[in-house]
Design a protein around this motif. Structure first.
Motif, PDB file in Angstrom:
ATOM      1  N   CYS A  37      -9.606   2.814   6.847  1.00 23.45           N
ATOM      2  CA  CYS A  37      -8.583   3.846   7.071  1.00 23.45           C
ATOM      3  C   CYS A  37      -9.120   4.961   7.962  1.00 23.45           C
ATOM      4  O   CYS A  37      -8.411   5.475   8.840  1.00 23.45           O
ATOM      5  N   ALA A  38     -10.375   5.344   7.742  1.00 20.96           N
ATOM      6  CA  ALA A  38     -10.987   6.389   8.571  1.00 20.96           C
ATOM      7  C   ALA A  38     -11.126   5.916  10.016  1.00 20.96           C
ATOM      8  O   ALA A  38     -10.932   6.691  10.963  1.00 20.96           O
ATOM      9  N   ALA A  39     -11.471   4.639  10.200  1.00 19.26           N
ATOM     10  CA  ALA A  39     -11.578   4.085  11.556  1.00 19.26           C
ATOM     11  C   ALA A  39     -10.223   4.110  12.258  1.00 19.26           C
ATOM     12  O   ALA A  39     -10.122   4.438  13.448  1.00 19.26           O
ATOM     13  N   LEU A  40      -9.181   3.780  11.524  1.00 21.27           N
ATOM     14  CA  LEU A  40      -7.841   3.799  12.101  1.00 21.27           C
ATOM     15  C   LEU A  40      -7.427   5.226  12.447  1.00 21.27           C
ATOM     16  O   LEU A  40      -6.782   5.463  13.477  1.00 21.27           O
ATOM     17  N   ALA A  41      -7.827   6.182  11.613  1.00 26.17           N
ATOM     18  CA  ALA A  41      -7.525   7.584  11.906  1.00 26.17           C
ATOM     19  C   ALA A  41      -8.178   8.014  13.221  1.00 26.17           C
ATOM     20  O   ALA A  41      -7.551   8.687  14.054  1.00 26.17           O
ATOM     21  N   ARG A  42      -9.436   7.632  13.427  1.00 24.90           N
ATOM     22  CA  ARG A  42     -10.110   7.967  14.692  1.00 24.90           C
ATOM     23  C   ARG A  42      -9.414   7.292  15.863  1.00 24.90           C
ATOM     24  O   ARG A  42      -9.282   7.880  16.945  1.00 24.90           O
ATOM     25  N   SER A  71      -9.678  -5.631   6.683  1.00 21.67           N
ATOM     26  CA  SER A  71      -8.932  -5.881   7.925  1.00 21.67           C
ATOM     27  C   SER A  71      -7.641  -6.646   7.664  1.00 21.67           C
ATOM     28  O   SER A  71      -6.752  -6.674   8.514  1.00 21.67           O
ATOM     29  N   ARG A  72      -7.545  -7.274   6.483  1.00 23.68           N
ATOM     30  CA  ARG A  72      -6.348  -8.054   6.142  1.00 23.68           C
ATOM     31  C   ARG A  72      -5.382  -7.308   5.231  1.00 23.68           C
ATOM     32  O   ARG A  72      -4.326  -7.839   4.886  1.00 23.68           O
ATOM     33  N   TYR A  73      -5.727  -6.098   4.842  1.00 21.95           N
ATOM     34  CA  TYR A  73      -4.859  -5.368   3.932  1.00 21.95           C
ATOM     35  C   TYR A  73      -3.538  -5.023   4.634  1.00 21.95           C
ATOM     36  O   TYR A  73      -3.540  -4.507   5.758  1.00 21.95           O
ATOM     37  N   PRO A  74      -2.410  -5.296   3.990  1.00 26.68           N
ATOM     38  CA  PRO A  74      -1.108  -5.022   4.626  1.00 26.68           C
ATOM     39  C   PRO A  74      -0.930  -3.582   5.067  1.00 26.68           C
ATOM     40  O   PRO A  74      -0.336  -3.312   6.100  1.00 26.68           O
ATOM     41  N   ASN A  75      -1.481  -2.637   4.300  1.00 25.73           N
ATOM     42  CA  ASN A  75      -1.283  -1.233   4.663  1.00 25.73           C
ATOM     43  C   ASN A  75      -2.122  -0.806   5.862  1.00 25.73           C
ATOM     44  O   ASN A  75      -2.004   0.320   6.337  1.00 25.73           O
ATOM     45  N   LEU A  76      -2.955  -1.713   6.366  1.00 29.53           N
ATOM     46  CA  LEU A  76      -3.767  -1.425   7.544  1.00 29.53           C
ATOM     47  C   LEU A  76      -3.340  -2.267   8.750  1.00 29.53           C
ATOM     48  O   LEU A  76      -4.066  -2.373   9.728  1.00 29.53           O
ATOM     49  N   ALA A  77      -2.158  -2.864   8.673  1.00 27.24           N
ATOM     50  CA  ALA A  77      -1.726  -3.781   9.733  1.00 27.24           C
ATOM     51  C   ALA A  77      -1.681  -3.130  11.114  1.00 27.24           C
ATOM     52  O   ALA A  77      -1.841  -3.801  12.134  1.00 27.24           O
ATOM     53  N   LEU A  78      -1.493  -1.824  11.159  1.00 28.13           N
ATOM     54  CA  LEU A  78      -1.333  -1.152  12.444  1.00 28.13           C
ATOM     55  C   LEU A  78      -2.589  -1.202  13.313  1.00 28.13           C
ATOM     56  O   LEU A  78      -2.497  -1.039  14.536  1.00 28.13           O
ATOM     57  N   PRO A 104      -0.014  -9.739  10.875  1.00 29.94           N
ATOM     58  CA  PRO A 104       1.014 -10.167   9.912  1.00 29.94           C
ATOM     59  C   PRO A 104       2.400  -9.833  10.430  1.00 29.94           C
ATOM     60  O   PRO A 104       2.579  -8.913  11.236  1.00 29.94           O
ATOM     61  N   GLN A 105       3.360 -10.586  10.005  1.00 26.09           N
ATOM     62  CA  GLN A 105       4.730 -10.317  10.418  1.00 26.09           C
ATOM     63  C   GLN A 105       5.189  -8.978   9.850  1.00 26.09           C
ATOM     64  O   GLN A 105       4.780  -8.562   8.774  1.00 26.09           O
ATOM     65  N   PRO A 107       7.825  -6.225   8.216  1.00 29.23           N
ATOM     66  CA  PRO A 107       7.190  -4.905   8.246  1.00 29.23           C
ATOM     67  C   PRO A 107       5.992  -4.818   7.309  1.00 29.23           C
ATOM     68  O   PRO A 107       6.108  -5.132   6.126  1.00 29.23           O
ATOM     69  N   TRP A 108       4.850  -4.449   7.823  1.00 28.64           N
ATOM     70  CA  TRP A 108       3.664  -4.176   7.027  1.00 28.64           C
ATOM     71  C   TRP A 108       2.978  -2.952   7.614  1.00 28.64           C
ATOM     72  O   TRP A 108       2.896  -2.788   8.830  1.00 28.64           O
ATOM     73  N   GLY A 109       2.453  -2.112   6.767  1.00 28.85           N
ATOM     74  CA  GLY A 109       1.630  -1.000   7.212  1.00 28.85           C
ATOM     75  C   GLY A 109       2.302  -0.040   8.159  1.00 28.85           C
ATOM     76  O   GLY A 109       1.648   0.556   9.008  1.00 28.85           O
ATOM     77  N   GLY A 110       3.623   0.107   8.041  1.00 27.03           N
ATOM     78  CA  GLY A 110       4.318   1.025   8.929  1.00 27.03           C
ATOM     79  C   GLY A 110       4.681   0.427  10.269  1.00 27.03           C
ATOM     80  O   GLY A 110       5.232   1.106  11.127  1.00 27.03           O
ATOM     81  N   VAL A 111       4.363  -0.836  10.484  1.00 28.62           N
ATOM     82  CA  VAL A 111       4.681  -1.505  11.739  1.00 28.62           C
ATOM     83  C   VAL A 111       6.079  -2.096  11.657  1.00 28.62           C
ATOM     84  O   VAL A 111       6.444  -2.713  10.661  1.00 28.62           O
ATOM     85  N   VAL A 112       6.873  -1.905  12.717  1.00 28.08           N
ATOM     86  CA  VAL A 112       8.224  -2.449  12.770  1.00 28.08           C
ATOM     87  C   VAL A 112       8.347  -3.373  13.986  1.00 28.08           C
ATOM     88  O   VAL A 112       7.447  -3.450  14.818  1.00 28.08           O
ATOM     89  N   ARG A 113       9.481  -4.044  14.102  1.00 28.51           N
ATOM     90  CA  ARG A 113       9.653  -5.020  15.182  1.00 28.51           C
ATOM     91  C   ARG A 113       9.516  -4.387  16.563  1.00 28.51           C
ATOM     92  O   ARG A 113       9.037  -5.026  17.503  1.00 28.51           O
TER      93      ARG A 113
END
Length: 289
Positions: A37-42, A71-78, A104-105, A107-113
């Motif tokens: 999560c910290a890596a994604l924040a950076r 890296s496979r956690y749905p909430n980190l899909a972004l 992943p398809q 909606p996961w992790g705040g990602v939309v189509r």
């Protein structure tokens, strides 16, 4: 999450503070998810500045599997979308496509189509297949982002669609897409992204609203025709008569004629006065035919 919010709004320093706090907290924890999560924040902070190399550096541990199953956690899909966009901008097309294929398809992790469609369209554009890019952008624009959309993904989709159309010299549809992007992004308070919309709109010859609070110092262009407004905006932005003529596909004499009319209507005597008071007060107008 806060780093993403402020990065999207263009408040980079605040976003960076949150990313640093996330990293500090994650390093005190044995959780690889926290480190991810910290890596994604950076990466969000670097993404907001179009620092693609820094995005790649921040997210490479996730791509290489150094953070285990996080890296496979749905909430980190972004993270794959952020990294794919960075790779596209760094000329790493195959790597970007692998990341999208492995995502992943929604909606996961705040990602939309709209997120996926935008990057797929950009990949086609980078691959030199503008027809497929156009089809992908158009299909997504029709399905996503209704008139009341307030999603960042829809604003980014419309922004990149407008840029694509502008690169294809389709200025009028580009202006329509960029106006849609501006409505969404300005409504979200994404100031930096709204400014990018305005840059594209000016390239289309479309007038953009002045910043709030500046209205009293700016000239009123209501008296000008749509074509005169476009000429006024180009010259006020610093273009020479020759450059404005090339931009509008007209002769230099035509630009000179328009300027003489503009000066008379605005009660000014020189292009210097036009440049000095160039911000306009009215809402965006459609590009004239």
């Amino acid at each position: 999450v806060a780093a993403y919010l402020y990065a999207a709004r263009g408040e980079v320093e605040t976003a960076a503070d949150h990313a640093a706090a996330a990293r500090e907290a994650a390093e005190l924890s044995p959780s690889k998810e926290a480190l991810a999560c910290a890596a994604l924040a950076r990466a969000h902070v670097a993404w907001s500045q179009a620092d693609w190399a820094a995005v790649i550096t921040a997210l490479s541990p996730l791509e290489r599997g150094h953070l285990g199953t996080a890296s496979r956690y749905p909430n980190l899909a972004l993270w794959r979308y952020r990294l794919a966009e960075a790779c596209l901008n760094e000329g790493q097309l195959d790597r970007a496509r692998r990341l999208l294929a492995d995502s992943p398809q929604t909606p996961w992790g705040g990602v939309v189509r709209a997120d996926r469609a935008r990057l797929e369209a950009l990949a086609w554009q980078r691959a030199g297949q503008p027809d497929r890019a156009a089809a992908t952008f158009e299909a997504a624009a029709l399905k996503e982002g209704g008139t009341g959309s307030r999603r960042l993904a829809d604003g980014l989709l419309a922004l990149d669609y407008g840029r694509f159309l502008l690169s294809e010299k389709k200025r009028k549809p580009a202006g329509t897409a960029l106006l849609a992007a501006r409505r969404i992004l300005a409504g979200l308070g994404a100031a930096a992204l709204t400014s990018e919309c305005d840059q594209g709109l000016r390239a289309c010859g479309v007038l953009v609203p002045a910043p709030a609070g500046d209205q009293e110092t700016e000239p009123h262009l209501d008296a000008l025709t749509a074509r005169e407004q476009v000429v006024a905006r180009l010259v006020a932005a610093g273009m020479t008569n020759r450059e404005a003529a090339a931009e509008l596909f007209v002769s230099v004499k035509t630009i000179e004629y328009h300027l003489s009319v503009i000066f008379t209507k605005l009660h000014i005597r020189s292009r210097r006065e036009l440049i000095a008071g160039h911000r306009v007060t009215q809402a965006p107008v459609a590009l004239p035919d």
